[in-house]
Design a protein around this motif. Sequence first.
Motif, PDB file in Angstrom:
ATOM      1  N   LEU A  36       0.817  -1.212   0.000  1.00 41.71           N
ATOM      2  CA  LEU A  36       0.000   0.000   0.000  1.00 41.71           C
ATOM      3  C   LEU A  36       0.856   1.270   0.000  1.00 41.71           C
ATOM      4  O   LEU A  36       0.387   2.354   0.350  1.00 41.71           O
ATOM      5  N   TRP A  37       2.093   1.129  -0.441  1.00 40.68           N
ATOM      6  CA  TRP A  37       3.006   2.272  -0.472  1.00 40.68           C
ATOM      7  C   TRP A  37       2.518   3.364  -1.422  1.00 40.68           C
ATOM      8  O   TRP A  37       2.603   4.550  -1.114  1.00 40.68           O
ATOM      9  N   LEU A  38       1.991   2.972  -2.561  1.00 39.10           N
ATOM     10  CA  LEU A  38       1.572   3.962  -3.554  1.00 39.10           C
ATOM     11  C   LEU A  38       0.475   4.878  -3.014  1.00 39.10           C
ATOM     12  O   LEU A  38       0.578   6.113  -3.138  1.00 39.10           O
ATOM     13  N   PRO A  39      -0.596   4.349  -2.401  1.00 39.04           N
ATOM     14  CA  PRO A  39      -1.586   5.265  -1.812  1.00 39.04           C
ATOM     15  C   PRO A  39      -0.986   6.178  -0.743  1.00 39.04           C
ATOM     16  O   PRO A  39      -1.385   7.346  -0.630  1.00 39.04           O
ATOM     17  N   MET A  40      -0.032   5.659   0.037  1.00 33.36           N
ATOM     18  CA  MET A  40       0.607   6.519   1.039  1.00 33.36           C
ATOM     19  C   MET A  40       1.384   7.649   0.381  1.00 33.36           C
ATOM     20  O   MET A  40       1.401   8.783   0.862  1.00 33.36           O
ATOM     21  N   GLU A  41       2.042   7.349  -0.709  1.00 29.52           N
ATOM     22  CA  GLU A  41       2.777   8.380  -1.445  1.00 29.52           C
ATOM     23  C   GLU A  41       1.837   9.415  -2.051  1.00 29.52           C
ATOM     24  O   GLU A  41       2.100  10.614  -2.019  1.00 29.52           O
ATOM     25  N   GLN A  42       0.730   8.944  -2.611  1.00 26.52           N
ATOM     26  CA  GLN A  42      -0.149   9.829  -3.369  1.00 26.52           C
ATOM     27  C   GLN A  42      -1.109  10.615  -2.483  1.00 26.52           C
ATOM     28  O   GLN A  42      -1.431  11.765  -2.785  1.00 26.52           O
ATOM     29  N   ASN A  43      -1.602   9.992  -1.408  1.00 32.27           N
ATOM     30  CA  ASN A  43      -2.615  10.629  -0.552  1.00 32.27           C
ATOM     31  C   ASN A  43      -2.255  10.419   0.914  1.00 32.27           C
ATOM     32  O   ASN A  43      -3.028   9.841   1.676  1.00 32.27           O
ATOM     33  N   ALA A  44      -1.103  10.902   1.315  1.00 29.74           N
ATOM     34  CA  ALA A  44      -0.610  10.638   2.664  1.00 29.74           C
ATOM     35  C   ALA A  44      -1.608  11.089   3.730  1.00 29.74           C
ATOM     36  O   ALA A  44      -1.856  10.377   4.710  1.00 29.74           O
ATOM     37  N   PHE A  45      -2.236  12.261   3.543  1.00 35.23           N
ATOM     38  CA  PHE A  45      -3.148  12.804   4.559  1.00 35.23           C
ATOM     39  C   PHE A  45      -4.364  11.910   4.766  1.00 35.23           C
ATOM     40  O   PHE A  45      -5.011  11.991   5.811  1.00 35.23           O
ATOM     41  N   ALA A  46      -4.688  11.057   3.774  1.00 38.16           N
ATOM     42  CA  ALA A  46      -5.860  10.185   3.872  1.00 38.16           C
ATOM     43  C   ALA A  46      -5.497   8.792   4.371  1.00 38.16           C
ATOM     44  O   ALA A  46      -6.358   7.926   4.451  1.00 38.16           O
ATOM     45  N   CYS A  47      -4.237   8.585   4.717  1.00 37.06           N
ATOM     46  CA  CYS A  47      -3.760   7.255   5.150  1.00 37.06           C
ATOM     47  C   CYS A  47      -3.063   7.373   6.497  1.00 37.06           C
ATOM     48  O   CYS A  47      -1.980   6.819   6.698  1.00 37.06           O
ATOM     49  N   THR A  48      -3.659   8.076   7.429  1.00 38.40           N
ATOM     50  CA  THR A  48      -2.938   8.406   8.654  1.00 38.40           C
ATOM     51  C   THR A  48      -2.597   7.178   9.493  1.00 38.40           C
ATOM     52  O   THR A  48      -1.524   7.104  10.076  1.00 38.40           O
ATOM     53  N   ARG A  49      -3.496   6.190   9.569  1.00 40.80           N
ATOM     54  CA  ARG A  49      -3.169   5.020  10.384  1.00 40.80           C
ATOM     55  C   ARG A  49      -2.098   4.164   9.719  1.00 40.80           C
ATOM     56  O   ARG A  49      -1.267   3.561  10.401  1.00 40.80           O
ATOM     57  N   LEU A  50      -2.083   4.107   8.394  1.00 43.82           N
ATOM     58  CA  LEU A  50      -0.975   3.436   7.708  1.00 43.82           C
ATOM     59  C   LEU A  50       0.346   4.144   8.005  1.00 43.82           C
ATOM     60  O   LEU A  50       1.384   3.502   8.209  1.00 43.82           O
ATOM     61  N   ILE A  51       0.301   5.467   8.046  1.00 45.84           N
ATOM     62  CA  ILE A  51       1.519   6.232   8.312  1.00 45.84           C
ATOM     63  C   ILE A  51       1.972   6.041   9.753  1.00 45.84           C
ATOM     64  O   ILE A  51       3.178   5.976  10.040  1.00 45.84           O
ATOM     65  N   ASP A  52       1.028   5.914  10.691  1.00 44.00           N
ATOM     66  CA  ASP A  52       1.398   5.574  12.068  1.00 44.00           C
ATOM     67  C   ASP A  52       2.165   4.252  12.095  1.00 44.00           C
ATOM     68  O   ASP A  52       3.169   4.117  12.808  1.00 44.00           O
ATOM     69  N   ALA A  53       1.678   3.276  11.343  1.00 43.90           N
ATOM     70  CA  ALA A  53       2.338   1.969  11.293  1.00 43.90           C
ATOM     71  C   ALA A  53       3.712   2.081  10.639  1.00 43.90           C
ATOM     72  O   ALA A  53       4.684   1.473  11.108  1.00 43.90           O
TER      73      ALA A  53
END
Length: 686
Positions: free
Chosen positions: A584-601
């Motif tokens: 799921l790296w690509l969604p984190m790169e493209q829409n980081a603000f919408a993937c906050t729990r992934l970014i916490d991980a």
Amino acid sequence: MTDVKTNHLAGETSPYLLQHADNPVDWHPWGEEALALARNQDKPILLSIGYSACHWCHVMAHESFEDPGVAQVMNELFVNIKVDREERPDLDKIYQVAHSLLTQRNGGWPLTMFLTPEECIPFFGGTYFPKQPRFGLPGFTELLQRVADFYRERKDAIATQNQDLMRAMQAIAAPQRVESAELSLLPLDVARRQLEEQYDAARGGFGQAPKFPHPGSLERLLRHWDRSRRQGNPDTRALEMLTHTLERMALGGINDQIGGGFCRYSTDDDWMIPHFEKMLYDNGPLLALYSQLHAATGEPLFARTAHSTAEWVMREMQSPEGGYYSSLDADSEGEEGRFYVWTPDEAQAALSAEEYAAFAPRYGLERAANFEGRWYPHVFARIDTIAADLNIDTAEVERRLDSARDKLFTLREQRVRPGRDDKILTAWNALMIRGMAIAARQLQRPDYADSAEQALEFIRNTLWQDGRLLATCKDGRAHLNAYLDDHVYLIDAILELLQVRWNSADMQFALELTEVVLRHFQADDGGFYFTADDHEALIQRPKPVHDDSQPAGNGVAAHVLVRLGHLLAEPRYLDAAEATLRALWLPMEQNAFACTRLIDALEEFLDPGEAVILRGETEAVQDWQMDCAAACAPRRLCLAIPNDAADLPEALAEKIPREGTIAYICTGTRCSPPISRREELREALA
């Protein structure tokens, strides 16, 4: 007296479905019986998705579904299926995505979709449709006839559209994997920048009305500030955005100033007039945030707001059996917000002159009416301003306001209450258990932990059956296979509750849930599906990535796997977390603000936080744990395990007791030498 004729919803557990059980519409619950009927009669399916606290769902029901003439058309032309989106989030996620693809507009509730009978693929849809043409929308009866005609006359066109729709939905369900992705902390800074770009500097929050709380975005700012502080360069702007937003919300009408608890969203930019429904899933994360921010800042407003939220939950939303109910309606006596509004005359009659003199300017009763000719409390005047105007000190103003709120609360309790959806949802209970556990720890309130333990015990006794989790329960009847969110939110909640009071059985339960997630939800190419491998086959099997009103299951899954992997030295958990982050790296790169729990991980995978394991006699080890709980440290996991605790996982059992109390501090795979003096622990934590 004649019996009320019921349709096929009469045996359901959902209060929302039961509200429609005596409609003249021949409603069916989603299931093979209704789907087979549609196939056998070659009738398109009218799928209506809503929930009990939804205002516009009630409007459409009163206008159309209770009307015998509209119902006759629906029954003649369609097989009608009613779904509670809270019990069946799998169906809701799928058909909301389909709606967005078909209409190029955001969805919502009520969701009204028309499906082909063979494949259950939608070919037309919308949200609310009025009975008579208005708002630029056709009348519902006219629409029904047009849709039925289109289905009969244009099946080839529908088949072509369905193929295109399914390709698009499959692409959305399986985000493109970047095989060469190198995980880095870059999305943390990208999310921080994107959140500031959306930030409303004047009023707090993100974007414009309708304004939602977005607790995941706010927690990301908290974690970003905490990280920068630990690195010696505190991001004061991140803390300012967070504190300003939570202050404006706490003082606004979105927070029930009389009875506590947050409403779903604000209809205006100032957080003044909410959509009055109160949802459990908003209040759990907000309770956690206010408690953490009080620990970070010492601001009394944040503690008071956390307390009023927790007390509302325990008073109005916790069942005698322990589980938490789902929501309160926006409406009472057929009017939105009626339960919550006042007139100056009502308030004046209930309060002393001194109380009213403080209350009226504080909450705007001296101003023009702010809600349909009546007054809804929203903080307008500062305490020190009122004190100066009345020539009294601020403590006296606070005393008068407390007394006034108590009196108005007692008076309000005599009104007809909004409806309560009393089903108990595993995922939403987990969010509240987590919130209560964090509040118990940060605010030193053991009764909040008691409440959380009761809810967890209810889930274990009622919704955990034969090694599998169920999603919902009402009146003792538990059913429906649990989803990814149910499992991973619950693991997350247990980890927070274990930081208040150790319980070996709770840890074992968390590990059993983790194994279910790995066995039944994990995708071969990384990440986790929303439904289990033995779930009913639907037209899409989503892999949730983006946070919406609740955190994305993949983000929470990766986060708890990282925490458990480091805590228990379990490579399988860390491998699954890494595979999720890479997938799921690509969604984190493209829409980081919408993937906050992934970014916490991602943050804790690449830069692990502290795990503090305390061993000692029960009372002493709990005293030491208070040093861990005192500060706001969202990346710290602190477990106080009494010497006599049994059935410990191997990695924790290796942290052996010694004479007196002892602390082991580990970061990732590294552990420091044991600490035997409390002052040394305080220094290490600082």
